[in-house]
Design an enzyme around this catalytic site. Sequence first.
Site, PDB file in Angstrom:
ATOM      1  N   SER A  57       0.791  -1.238   0.000  1.00 35.36           N
ATOM      2  CA  SER A  57       0.000   0.000   0.000  1.00 35.36           C
ATOM      3  C   SER A  57       0.820   1.283   0.000  1.00 35.36           C
ATOM      4  CB  SER A  57      -0.929   0.021   1.213  1.00 35.36           C
ATOM      5  OG  SER A  57      -1.855  -1.010   1.118  1.00 35.36           O
ATOM      6  N   VAL A  97       1.248  -3.780   3.957  1.00 29.74           N
ATOM      7  CA  VAL A  97       1.139  -5.058   4.664  1.00 29.74           C
ATOM      8  C   VAL A  97       2.392  -5.930   4.493  1.00 29.74           C
ATOM      9  CG1 VAL A  97      -1.377  -5.200   4.713  1.00 29.74           C
ATOM     10  CG2 VAL A  97      -0.116  -6.095   2.746  1.00 29.74           C
ATOM     11  N   TYR A 145      -4.141   3.480   7.607  1.00 31.87           N
ATOM     12  CA  TYR A 145      -5.406   2.759   7.621  1.00 31.87           C
ATOM     13  C   TYR A 145      -6.347   3.415   8.630  1.00 31.87           C
ATOM     14  CZ  TYR A 145      -2.588  -0.597   5.012  1.00 31.87           C
ATOM     15  OH  TYR A 145      -1.772  -1.187   4.097  1.00 31.87           O
ATOM     16  N   TYR A 202      -2.661  -2.271 -10.787  1.00 31.77           N
ATOM     17  CA  TYR A 202      -2.763  -2.073  -9.338  1.00 31.77           C
ATOM     18  C   TYR A 202      -2.025  -3.182  -8.579  1.00 31.77           C
ATOM     19  CZ  TYR A 202      -4.797  -1.866  -4.673  1.00 31.77           C
ATOM     20  OH  TYR A 202      -4.959  -1.828  -3.311  1.00 31.77           O
ATOM     21  N   LYS A 225       0.537   3.439  -2.976  1.00 32.58           N
ATOM     22  CA  LYS A 225      -0.667   4.233  -3.241  1.00 32.58           C
ATOM     23  C   LYS A 225      -0.375   5.727  -3.208  1.00 32.58           C
ATOM     24  CE  LYS A 225      -3.693   0.632  -1.394  1.00 32.58           C
ATOM     25  NZ  LYS A 225      -4.385   0.152  -0.183  1.00 32.58           N
TER      26      LYS A 225
END
Lengths: 367, 254
Positions: A104, A299, A281, A229, A107
Site C-alpha cells: 500500500s 502489509v 489505515y 494495481y 498508493k
Amino acid sequence: MSEAGADREKLDQTPNQAADQAADQSSGGDLQSLASSITAMASPFRNYLNDLHEKYRSVDEGTVADYIPELAEANPGWFGICVVTTDGQLFDVGDCDQLFTIQSMSKALTYGMALEDHGREYVNSKVSNEPTGEAFNSIVLDEETNRPYNPMVNAGAIATTDLIKGKDGTARLKRMLSMFERYTGRSHDICMPVFLSEKSSGFRNRAIAYLMLNFGMVSDRIDETLDLYFQQCSILVNAKDIAMISATLANGGVNPATQVRALDEHYVQDVISVMLSCGMYDASGDWAYRVGIPAKSGVGGGILATVPGKLGIGTFSPPLDVKGNSVRGIKVCEDLSKDFGLHLFNVASPEHNLQDWLSGNTDIDHW
Amino acid sequence: MPKVISIHSYRGGTGKSNFTANIAATIALQGKRVGVVDTDVPSPGIHNLFCLEPEQTTHTLNSYLWGEISIEEAAYDVSRNIGLSDDAGGRLYLVPSSVKADSIARILRDGYDVRLMNDGFRKLVKSLQLDYLFIDTHPGLSKETFLSIAISHVLILILRPDKQDYQGTAVTMDVAKQLKVRKLLLAINKVYGQLNPDALKQKVEETYGEKVAGVFPLSEEVVQLASEGVFCVRYPEHPISQTFRQVAAQIDQG
C-alpha cells in the site's frame, strides 16, 4: 656522516616542505564524499538508530500478513530502519537490503502521478480525501458522490491507478516503474509470485472495481487497471528505498541523492496531507495526533514516514498489528517523533536536537 | 564519559602497538577500566605485548565481524599480565585480531561491514563499562582508519623524524580535519640521540599547528623488551614511562 646525521641536516626544512607538498595534493571531492559517508556511519544519529533497533528487535507482538502465501513466508525477525535527510545523508541499521513488496505504500506515489496526469480538480472528482475509519479493504463509497473515500484505501487506490495514462497496460506499467525509479534512484522489479497471487485471489478488489465502474468512477479497462494495481503493490523495495521515497517527498519532490525530480512540486502537499489524514489505515487519526508524521504503511511490513523539510524514514518489519501496520515500525516512528520533536505541530524543545545529532559536531554522549 | 582514542600512523613500523600497549597500561595502572581493540586485521600483533598467546584466543575481532559472537566474548582480561591484582580498581581488556593465516585471508577476501566496528566499539564500552577505549590501527589510510578517526575523541598520530613520515602525517591530518576529529595529538617516536627533542617538538608543533604530546627516544631498552611485555610496567621509573604518563595526562585535558 651517519645516516642519522644526514637526516638532522635536512630537518630544518623537511617537516615544512613535506607537509606543504602533501597539502598541495589534497583535493576536495572524493575525500569529502568518503569522509561524509564515514561520518554518517559514526554519527550519533546512527548510533541512536542502532539503539532503537536493539530496543525493539526483541518485540514479538503482531502477525505477518498471510492472506496470500508469499507474504506469509516473510521472516518475522527481519527488522530494518533507514533515515535519509533532505540533504542526502543516509543512515541505516538492520535488514535494510532485504527486499519486500511495497504494497500500500505505492498508493501515495500513484496518487501523485494521477495528479500530474490530470490535475487536482479532476482527480478530486474521482477520489475524495476523507478518512474512512473503516478497514483498508472495505467496500464503501461516499453515498452522495459515489467517490471512494480517499486514495490510501483500496477503493481509492484502484480509482487513482485507473487514472494513470498510457496507451496500454505495458506503457502504463513502464511509466509507473520509471516514476518509482525517480523516487528511489534505482530500477525496480516486480515480485511475480506476489503479483500472480494477488491477481488470482483479489476478488474483493475486483468487486470494488466493478462497483466503481457501475457508478462511472473508473474507466472500463478494469482488468488492465487491476493488473496495474496488483503490479504496483508487488514492486520490490528495501527499507533504504522507502526512506529515499520519504526523503524525496520531504525534499519537495526532488530525490536528495540524485537531485532528480520525482513529483511536480504543486502536488507534494496533496500526497503528504493525504498520508497524514489517511495513511495508517483506520489508525490514522490517532497516528496524526500522537506521532504527527505523515506516513503510509504496507502489509509487507514497511512504513514510509515523511518529515517535510527534514527527513524521510523507512522501516521494515513484517509483523503487523490488527490494523495492518508494522508493530516495530510504529514504535520506531513514535520514538523518533518524541525524541527529536518531529511531530508536525510540535513547538516544544525536543530532548535531542536533530541537527546536532546528525552532524555530530557537538559532543553528544552517545557512548 | 568514556573516551575513545585511536592510535594511528601513516606508515608501518612507527611503534603504534608498543605505544598503544604502554599508554593503555599506564592508564589502567592509574585505576581506570581500559579496553584495547586490535583493528590491525591484516597484521595483528599487540596481543604479544600483553602476553596473550594465540592458542588462548579462540574468539577474536574476526569472529565478531563475521557475526559469530558478540564483541564482549572476544574481550580478554589481561590485567594480571600487566601486574594488576584482581582487587585493583583498574582493568585492562584486549580484543585481539586473529593471527591465523586462514582468518586473515578470509577477511581480506570477503571484507566486512565497517559499521560493525563502530557498533562493536560502542557495545564494548557499554558492557565492560570502560573509561577508555584504545584502537590500535593498521597503518595507512583505509575505510577502517577513517572510521576509527571519525569516532575517536582523541586521535594520536605517531611519526618518526623522517621525510616520509612528515608527508604522510600531513595527509592523515587532512583526512582527520575532514572527519572533524575532536582532538589531535602527535607523538614522535624513535628519535635518535643526535636530535634535540625540545627543538624537534617545537619544530613539529609549528609545522602542523598541533600539539606534540610526547617525544620518545629510539630506545635499545624498549627494543630489548621487544614485543614481550609492556615497558612501563617493567620499568615504571624510567624516563620513557614518565613520558607515557605525561601523554596520558594530555589525553584527559580539555
